[in-house]
Scaffold this motif. Structure first.
Motif, PDB file in Angstrom:
ATOM      1  N   LEU A 178      23.039 -19.334  12.398  1.00 26.04           N
ATOM      2  CA  LEU A 178      22.308 -18.766  13.536  1.00 26.04           C
ATOM      3  C   LEU A 178      20.964 -18.166  13.136  1.00 26.04           C
ATOM      4  O   LEU A 178      20.058 -18.078  13.967  1.00 26.04           O
ATOM      5  N   GLN A 179      20.845 -17.721  11.891  1.00 24.24           N
ATOM      6  CA  GLN A 179      19.600 -17.113  11.393  1.00 24.24           C
ATOM      7  C   GLN A 179      19.096 -15.988  12.312  1.00 24.24           C
ATOM      8  O   GLN A 179      17.959 -16.012  12.792  1.00 24.24           O
ATOM      9  N   PRO A 180      19.942 -14.985  12.586  1.00 24.78           N
ATOM     10  CA  PRO A 180      19.482 -13.867  13.417  1.00 24.78           C
ATOM     11  C   PRO A 180      18.392 -13.074  12.709  1.00 24.78           C
ATOM     12  O   PRO A 180      18.338 -13.036  11.477  1.00 24.78           O
ATOM     13  N   ALA A 181      17.529 -12.450  13.501  1.00 25.23           N
ATOM     14  CA  ALA A 181      16.454 -11.656  12.920  1.00 25.23           C
ATOM     15  C   ALA A 181      16.982 -10.387  12.267  1.00 25.23           C
ATOM     16  O   ALA A 181      16.362  -9.846  11.359  1.00 25.23           O
ATOM     17  N   SER A 182      18.135  -9.905  12.730  1.00 30.51           N
ATOM     18  CA  SER A 182      18.692  -8.668  12.194  1.00 30.51           C
ATOM     19  C   SER A 182      20.215  -8.757  12.168  1.00 30.51           C
ATOM     20  O   SER A 182      20.818  -9.431  12.997  1.00 30.51           O
ATOM     21  N   ILE A 183      20.824  -8.073  11.188  1.00 29.13           N
ATOM     22  CA  ILE A 183      22.278  -8.101  11.019  1.00 29.13           C
ATOM     23  C   ILE A 183      22.777  -6.670  10.803  1.00 29.13           C
ATOM     24  O   ILE A 183      22.215  -5.919   9.999  1.00 29.13           O
ATOM     25  N   LEU A 184      23.844  -6.327  11.511  1.00 30.03           N
ATOM     26  CA  LEU A 184      24.476  -5.021  11.351  1.00 30.03           C
ATOM     27  C   LEU A 184      25.985  -5.215  11.238  1.00 30.03           C
ATOM     28  O   LEU A 184      26.587  -5.919  12.051  1.00 30.03           O
ATOM     29  N   ALA A 185      26.587  -4.641  10.212  1.00 27.07           N
ATOM     30  CA  ALA A 185      28.036  -4.643  10.062  1.00 27.07           C
ATOM     31  C   ALA A 185      28.496  -3.192  10.065  1.00 27.07           C
ATOM     32  O   ALA A 185      27.939  -2.361   9.343  1.00 27.07           O
ATOM     33  N   CYS A 186      29.496  -2.864  10.874  1.00 28.50           N
ATOM     34  CA  CYS A 186      29.917  -1.469  10.945  1.00 28.50           C
ATOM     35  C   CYS A 186      31.440  -1.347  10.961  1.00 28.50           C
ATOM     36  O   CYS A 186      32.157  -2.216  11.454  1.00 28.50           O
ATOM     37  N   THR A 187      31.901  -0.248  10.404  1.00 26.77           N
ATOM     38  CA  THR A 187      33.326   0.032  10.319  1.00 26.77           C
ATOM     39  C   THR A 187      33.533   1.533  10.183  1.00 26.77           C
ATOM     40  O   THR A 187      32.635   2.260   9.743  1.00 26.77           O
ATOM     41  N   ALA A 188      34.709   1.983  10.570  1.00 28.77           N
ATOM     42  CA  ALA A 188      35.025   3.407  10.432  1.00 28.77           C
ATOM     43  C   ALA A 188      35.589   3.720   9.055  1.00 28.77           C
ATOM     44  O   ALA A 188      35.609   4.879   8.637  1.00 28.77           O
ATOM     45  N   THR A 189      36.052   2.685   8.350  1.00 30.71           N
ATOM     46  CA  THR A 189      36.692   2.946   7.075  1.00 30.71           C
ATOM     47  C   THR A 189      36.497   1.771   6.126  1.00 30.71           C
ATOM     48  O   THR A 189      36.764   0.624   6.500  1.00 30.71           O
ATOM     49  N   ALA A 190      36.004   2.061   4.923  1.00 31.86           N
ATOM     50  CA  ALA A 190      35.842   1.008   3.913  1.00 31.86           C
ATOM     51  C   ALA A 190      35.649   1.665   2.561  1.00 31.86           C
ATOM     52  O   ALA A 190      34.705   2.434   2.359  1.00 31.86           O
ATOM     53  N   THR A 191      36.537   1.381   1.638  1.00 25.95           N
ATOM     54  CA  THR A 191      36.385   1.872   0.265  1.00 25.95           C
ATOM     55  C   THR A 191      35.184   1.183  -0.372  1.00 25.95           C
ATOM     56  O   THR A 191      34.702   0.160   0.134  1.00 25.95           O
TER      57      THR A 191
END
Length: 204
Positions: A178-191
């Motif tokens: 898709l080649q998005p202009a921006s990428i965001l990954a989010c989570t409440a918990t991640a070691t």
């Protein structure tokens, strides 16, 4: 762990006054919570961003507000149908064109939503990760202007996470397509191990 995206397509200017204006007009808040403004500025500048923020701390605003400001479509990957519906209903009440595609809809309903997204009539489109098994769906999205690709519950990407889902693990390939202009990954918990796995899977 971060890199600047080369393409600037769909990136928005984001002065503090503009951000405050959008925050107030569309979301009814007078000020940002801790960390939100900096994350939003990174998203708007095209900086791939991994956010680990407690439940209730306002992760969703970090992609919803940029979606209002960016010129194209923001695709939000979410694992729960109920969460999709709740967020879309809330956004529509705020006057933000939003929709979801999931298994609760008929094929005609899904086609109508996708057609609206392709025509630029939708700002946020919520989908489950399993949707990307469909090559036609990916092709139609690739013909749209995808400004931002947001991954909610991003810990599901990692085999070391507590809720690994194989379809999340393939999202790096989807992003490459898709080649998005921006990428965001989010989570409440991640070691730290899970965070590293997320970054590797998304090719950051």
């Amino acid at each position: 762990t971060e890199k600047q995206i080369e393409s600037d397509a769909g990136i928005a200017e984001s002065s503090p006054d503009e951000l405050a204006s959008v925050l107030s007009k569309y979301f009814g808040f007078d000020e940002f919570r801790a960390g939100q403004k900096e994350i939003i500025q990174d998203v708007l500048s095209g900086q791939p961003t991994l956010v680990v923020m407690p439940t209730g701390a306002g992760k969703s605003l970090c992609y919803q507000l940029p979606a209002v400001m960016l010129s194209g479509l923001t695709v939000v990957v979410s694992p729960l149908i109920s969460l999709m519906k709740d967020q879309v209903d809330a956004l529509l009440k705020r006057g933000i064109a939003s929709a979801y595609i999931n298994s609760s809809q008929s094929a005609d309903e899904q086609r109508a939503v996708l057609d609206g997204a392709r025509k630029g009539q939708v700002k946020l489109l919520y989908v489950a990760p399993e949707r990307f098994r469909n090559a036609t769906f990916i092709r139609i999205l690739s013909d749209s202007e995808v400004s931002c690709f947001a991954i909610d519950e991003a810990h599901c990407i990692s085999r070391w996470g507590h809720d690994f889902r194989p379809d999340y693990g393939r999202l790096g390939e989807v992003i490459d397509r898709l080649q998005p202009a921006s990428i965001l990954a989010c989570t409440a918990t991640a070691t730290p191990t899970v965070q590293g796995d997320i970054l590797r899977s998304l090719n950051w």
